[in-house]
Design an enzyme around this catalytic site. Structure first.
Site, PDB file in Angstrom:
ATOM      1  N   ASN A 157       0.996  -1.236   0.164  1.00 19.33           N
ATOM      2  CA  ASN A 157       0.105  -0.145  -0.090  1.00 19.33           C
ATOM      3  C   ASN A 157       0.901   1.283   0.087  1.00 19.33           C
ATOM      4  O   ASN A 157       0.538   2.275  -0.665  1.00 19.33           O
ATOM      5  CB  ASN A 157      -0.963  -0.087   1.093  1.00 19.33           C
ATOM      6  CG  ASN A 157      -0.404  -0.309   2.644  1.00 19.33           C
ATOM      7  OD1 ASN A 157       0.701  -0.573   2.786  1.00 19.33           O
ATOM      8  ND2 ASN A 157      -1.018   0.350   3.516  1.00 19.33           N
ATOM      9  N   GLU A 255       4.554  -4.366  12.366  1.00 18.32           N
ATOM     10  CA  GLU A 255       3.427  -3.307  12.023  1.00 18.32           C
ATOM     11  C   GLU A 255       2.331  -4.019  11.434  1.00 18.32           C
ATOM     12  O   GLU A 255       2.542  -4.312  10.158  1.00 18.32           O
ATOM     13  CB  GLU A 255       4.083  -2.176  11.194  1.00 18.32           C
ATOM     14  CG  GLU A 255       4.982  -1.332  11.874  1.00 18.32           C
ATOM     15  CD  GLU A 255       4.265  -0.581  13.466  1.00 18.32           C
ATOM     16  OE1 GLU A 255       3.161  -0.674  13.316  1.00 18.32           O
ATOM     17  OE2 GLU A 255       5.102  -0.333  14.093  1.00 18.32           O
ATOM     18  N   CYS A 289      -3.183   1.216   6.580  1.00 23.70           N
ATOM     19  CA  CYS A 289      -3.482   0.559   7.885  1.00 23.70           C
ATOM     20  C   CYS A 289      -4.090   1.559   8.997  1.00 23.70           C
ATOM     21  O   CYS A 289      -4.744   0.888   9.947  1.00 23.70           O
ATOM     22  CB  CYS A 289      -1.911   0.053   8.498  1.00 23.70           C
ATOM     23  SG  CYS A 289      -0.808   1.556   8.614  1.00 23.70           S
ATOM     24  N   GLU A 467       7.966   1.496  15.174  1.00 22.41           N
ATOM     25  CA  GLU A 467       8.694   1.931  14.005  1.00 22.41           C
ATOM     26  C   GLU A 467       8.723   3.498  14.185  1.00 22.41           C
ATOM     27  O   GLU A 467       7.747   4.208  14.957  1.00 22.41           O
ATOM     28  CB  GLU A 467       7.940   1.762  12.929  1.00 22.41           C
ATOM     29  CG  GLU A 467       8.545   0.168  12.354  1.00 22.41           C
ATOM     30  CD  GLU A 467       8.272   0.005  10.899  1.00 22.41           C
ATOM     31  OE1 GLU A 467       7.378   0.250  10.263  1.00 22.41           O
ATOM     32  OE2 GLU A 467       9.204  -0.513  10.079  1.00 22.41           O
TER      33      GLU A 467
HETATM   34  P1  NDP Z   1       0.719  -9.739   3.831  1.00 24.33           P
HETATM   35  O1  NDP Z   1       0.996  -9.960   5.117  1.00 24.33           O
HETATM   36  O2  NDP Z   1      -0.061 -10.580   3.015  1.00 24.33           O
HETATM   37  O3  NDP Z   1       2.106  -9.302   3.055  1.00 24.33           O
HETATM   38  C1  NDP Z   1       2.952  -8.503   3.670  1.00 24.33           C
HETATM   39  C2  NDP Z   1       4.257  -8.963   3.322  1.00 24.33           C
HETATM   40  O4  NDP Z   1       4.704 -10.185   3.580  1.00 24.33           O
HETATM   41  C3  NDP Z   1       4.444  -9.081   1.506  1.00 24.33           C
HETATM   42  O5  NDP Z   1       5.804  -8.493   1.184  1.00 24.33           O
HETATM   43  C4  NDP Z   1       4.187 -10.474   1.370  1.00 24.33           C
HETATM   44  O6  NDP Z   1       4.837 -11.196   0.351  1.00 24.33           O
HETATM   45  C5  NDP Z   1       5.039 -10.997   2.527  1.00 24.33           C
HETATM   46  N1  NDP Z   1       4.783 -12.365   3.172  1.00 24.33           N
HETATM   47  C6  NDP Z   1       3.739 -12.951   2.961  1.00 24.33           C
HETATM   48  N2  NDP Z   1       3.697 -14.400   3.523  1.00 24.33           N
HETATM   49  C7  NDP Z   1       4.935 -14.366   4.039  1.00 24.33           C
HETATM   50  C8  NDP Z   1       5.608 -15.481   4.578  1.00 24.33           C
HETATM   51  N3  NDP Z   1       4.965 -16.825   4.957  1.00 24.33           N
HETATM   52  N4  NDP Z   1       6.765 -15.251   4.975  1.00 24.33           N
HETATM   53  C9  NDP Z   1       7.703 -14.144   4.814  1.00 24.33           C
HETATM   54  N5  NDP Z   1       7.010 -12.771   4.134  1.00 24.33           N
HETATM   55  C10 NDP Z   1       5.779 -12.983   3.695  1.00 24.33           C
HETATM   56  O7  NDP Z   1       0.020  -8.361   4.048  1.00 24.33           O
HETATM   57  P2  NDP Z   1      -1.044  -7.506   2.788  1.00 24.33           P
HETATM   58  O8  NDP Z   1      -0.911  -7.853   1.586  1.00 24.33           O
HETATM   59  O9  NDP Z   1      -2.241  -8.264   3.046  1.00 24.33           O
HETATM   60  O10 NDP Z   1      -0.937  -6.214   3.182  1.00 24.33           O
HETATM   61  C11 NDP Z   1      -1.761  -5.365   3.852  1.00 24.33           C
HETATM   62  C12 NDP Z   1      -1.749  -5.555   5.440  1.00 24.33           C
HETATM   63  O11 NDP Z   1      -0.889  -4.706   5.849  1.00 24.33           O
HETATM   64  C13 NDP Z   1      -3.072  -4.983   5.892  1.00 24.33           C
HETATM   65  O12 NDP Z   1      -3.522  -5.633   7.308  1.00 24.33           O
HETATM   66  C14 NDP Z   1      -2.678  -3.591   6.597  1.00 24.33           C
HETATM   67  O13 NDP Z   1      -3.221  -3.176   7.637  1.00 24.33           O
HETATM   68  C15 NDP Z   1      -1.174  -4.034   6.982  1.00 24.33           C
HETATM   69  N6  NDP Z   1      -0.369  -2.597   7.127  1.00 24.33           N
HETATM   70  C16 NDP Z   1       0.131  -2.365   8.189  1.00 24.33           C
HETATM   71  C17 NDP Z   1       0.645  -1.161   8.334  1.00 24.33           C
HETATM   72  C18 NDP Z   1       1.314  -0.673   9.769  1.00 24.33           C
HETATM   73  O14 NDP Z   1       2.081   0.205   9.733  1.00 24.33           O
HETATM   74  N7  NDP Z   1       0.881  -1.289  11.027  1.00 24.33           N
HETATM   75  C19 NDP Z   1       0.999  -0.424   7.173  1.00 24.33           C
HETATM   76  C20 NDP Z   1       0.447  -0.676   6.028  1.00 24.33           C
HETATM   77  C21 NDP Z   1      -0.115  -2.002   5.887  1.00 24.33           C
HETATM   78  P3  NDP Z   1       4.074 -11.038  -0.917  1.00 24.33           P
HETATM   79  O15 NDP Z   1       3.134  -9.981  -1.015  1.00 24.33           O
HETATM   80  O16 NDP Z   1       4.913 -10.829  -2.182  1.00 24.33           O
HETATM   81  O17 NDP Z   1       3.505 -12.496  -1.051  1.00 24.33           O
END
Ligand code: NDP
Length: 489
Positions: A157, A255, A289, A467
């Protein structure tokens, strides 16, 4: 609206391992979510490339940690300059792969440069302490040293902003880094990692891998030489990484997902509350988020507030992020995200909620090829799926409450604890209510935040650790106690 075609030549990303640009073992197409057209080609790392990247970071760690902090600081400043010099291209790539309006992409690129500037200044402020002992000849000193190789795993995002929030403090602390961007939006991050090498960062200090989370991400996070995992993404993935880290007792900063409540009390500054509700519900097509995920509004002002938010939401424009004039909202970034929005709205309809505006995809004209959803305002109760689970889309449910106590109780009732918003003119009551809200951030009469000088922490299921701010750099440092006896012959 000006029509937006795919770029003439595809944007191509490469990995950086040990300071060299490397092609992936395979390649993946990157798609513009506003049109469905392929705009770039990203590398996909093999297991061996992930291992090589970690090895190269491990080899670079000793010299980087030993470099005087002033020199590490200068490298961070050079990366910030590189980002600023290439800001226009980076912002265009970001819009093409993620979908956000270009001015917001420009803002994200600038925020990334600012993160490197901020931690360039913090790098020279790592402090230890001298602790008095019970003996005139015994000295006790606690110093802070970097943890080692850090895995930086980001989401789609705010791909560049979020990655900068990890890489910059890690490098400032003296850690070396392997960065893994999300597979949907890898190109901007890969370009900046390559740019850091061009800007003179020593080989191995910052490496990139790319590919799916299940493969490249999991391989990276579970590598025994990785001592720190810094992750932004969904709570389910964060939990999985925490289990993974337990095997090797790695340090973890998470996060995770939020579900931010906005509380609007009867004495709220109403113009501000309305404007901020619209801003924070629909920015980045609601893919934040800290997006407003549920509004609790006091009954006496509920209808006025809802009408005004609805009126403004209905006027928001949608379009390609590079279009002129620029739209207010771009598309959702992923098809899964769009499906979740549709499911949450269908649930609201089935439960008899009122859809005040929006409530369906936007498919007119040029929008037909993209993942667009109309800004949507719903009036319902706390049972709605969207009032309990993060929609991560341009949808906001409004729920009527009787008083501040009910609002706070409802706000605290979920496992999410990232950000909350509170609107009232009574700053005494705001102070007391803020202390009762179980969130890492409470914004009173504003929706700012996620800004590098201020600590950002998810409470409950929204995260672990901190963070941003100086505390964000301390997440990459470990304490060593040095106890020295001077009284020997
Ligand atoms: P995911 O958890 O699916 O993915 C996030 C990252 O983790 C991606 O790079 C993904 O790779 C990677 N990933 C997925 N599975 C694994 C694994 N088993 N081991 C290691 N890495 C892995 O998140 P979303 O795409 O659903 O992202 C949205 C979420 O992020 C929302 O819930 C949002 O609220 C949260 N978010 C939180 C923020 C904060 O600051 N608290 C800020 C922004 C978002 P790939 O996508 O390449 O498969």
């Amino acid at each position: 609206m000006t029509s937006q075609a795919a770029p003439q030549t595809l944007i191509s990303g490469s990995l950086v391992i040990a300071g060299r640009a490397v092609a992936g073992a395979a390649a993946d197409e990157v798609t513009d979510p506003a049109t469905g057209t392929v705009i770039g080609i990203a590398p996909v790392s093999s297991d061996e490339q992930v291992d090589d990247a970690v090895q190269s970071a491990a080899q670079a760690f000793g010299p980087w940690a030993a470099l005087p902090a002033t020199k590490r600081s200068a490298h961070l400043t050079a990366i910030a300059s590189w980002i600023r010099q290439h800001a226009a291209d980076l912002a265009t790539t970001l819009t093409l792969e993620q979908g956000k309006p270009r001015s917001e992409a420009v803002g994200e690129v600038d925020a990334a440069a600012k993160a490197f500037d901020y931690y360039a200044a913090e790098a020279v402020r790592v402090r230890g302490e001298t602790i008095p002992t019970g003996s005139p000849t015994l000295r006790s000193v606690a110093i802070r040293q970097p943890m080692g190789v850090a895995a930086a795993i980001g989401t789609w995002n705010y791909p560049l902003g979020i990655m900068a929030w990890k890489i910059a403090p890690a490098l400032a602390a003296g850690c070396t880094v392997v960065a893994k961007p999300a597979e949907q939006t890898p190109l901007t991050v890969l370009a900046v990692v390559a740019g850091a090498a061009d800007a003179g960062l020593p080989p191995g200090v910052l490496n990139s891998v790319s590919g799916t989370g299940a493969e490249a991400g999991a391989r990276l996070a579970s590598h025994p030489l990785v001592r720190k995992i810094s992750f932004t993404g969904g709570t389910a993935t964060g939990r999985r990484l925490l289990h993974m880290a337990a095997d090797d007792i790695k340090s973890v900063t998470l996060e995770l997902g939020g579900h931010s409540p906005m509380i609007v009390l009867a004495d709220a500054p109403m113009d501000l509350a309305v404007a901020d509700a619209v801003k924070r519900s629909f920015r980045n097509a609601g893919q934040l988020c800290n997006s407003v995920n549920r509004v609790f509004v006091q009954r006496s002002v509920a209808e006025q507030f809802t009408e005004r938010v609805t009126e403004r939401a209905a006027k928001l424009t949608l379009g390609h992020g590079l279009a002129d004039p620029e739209p207010n909202l771009g598309p959702l970034t992923t098809a899964d995200g769009l499906a979740r929005v549709e499911a949450h709205v269908a649930d609201a309809r089935a439960r008899g909620a009122q859809i005040r505006t929006g409530g369906s995809r936007a498919t007119d004209g040029e929008l037909a090829g993209g993942l667009f959803y109309q800004p949507t305002v719903v009036v319902g109760d706390g049972e709605l799926l969207m009032a309990r689970e993060e929609t991560f889309g341009p949808v906001v449910p409004v729920i009527v409450v009787e008083d501040a106590d009910e609002a706070v109780a409802r706000a605290n009732s979920l496992d999410a604890g990232l950000v909350s918003y509170l609107y009232t003119r009574d700053l005494r009551s705001a102070t007391l209510l803020s202390e009762r809200l179980e969130f890492g951030t409470v914004n009173v009469n504003n929706v700012g935040g996620g800004d590098v000088p201020f600590p950002y922490a998810g409470w409950k299921h929204s995260g672990l650790g901190i963070e941003l701010s100086r505390a964000g750099m301390e997440e990459y440092l470990r304490v060593k106690h040095i106890r020295t006896e001077l009284g020997y012959q």
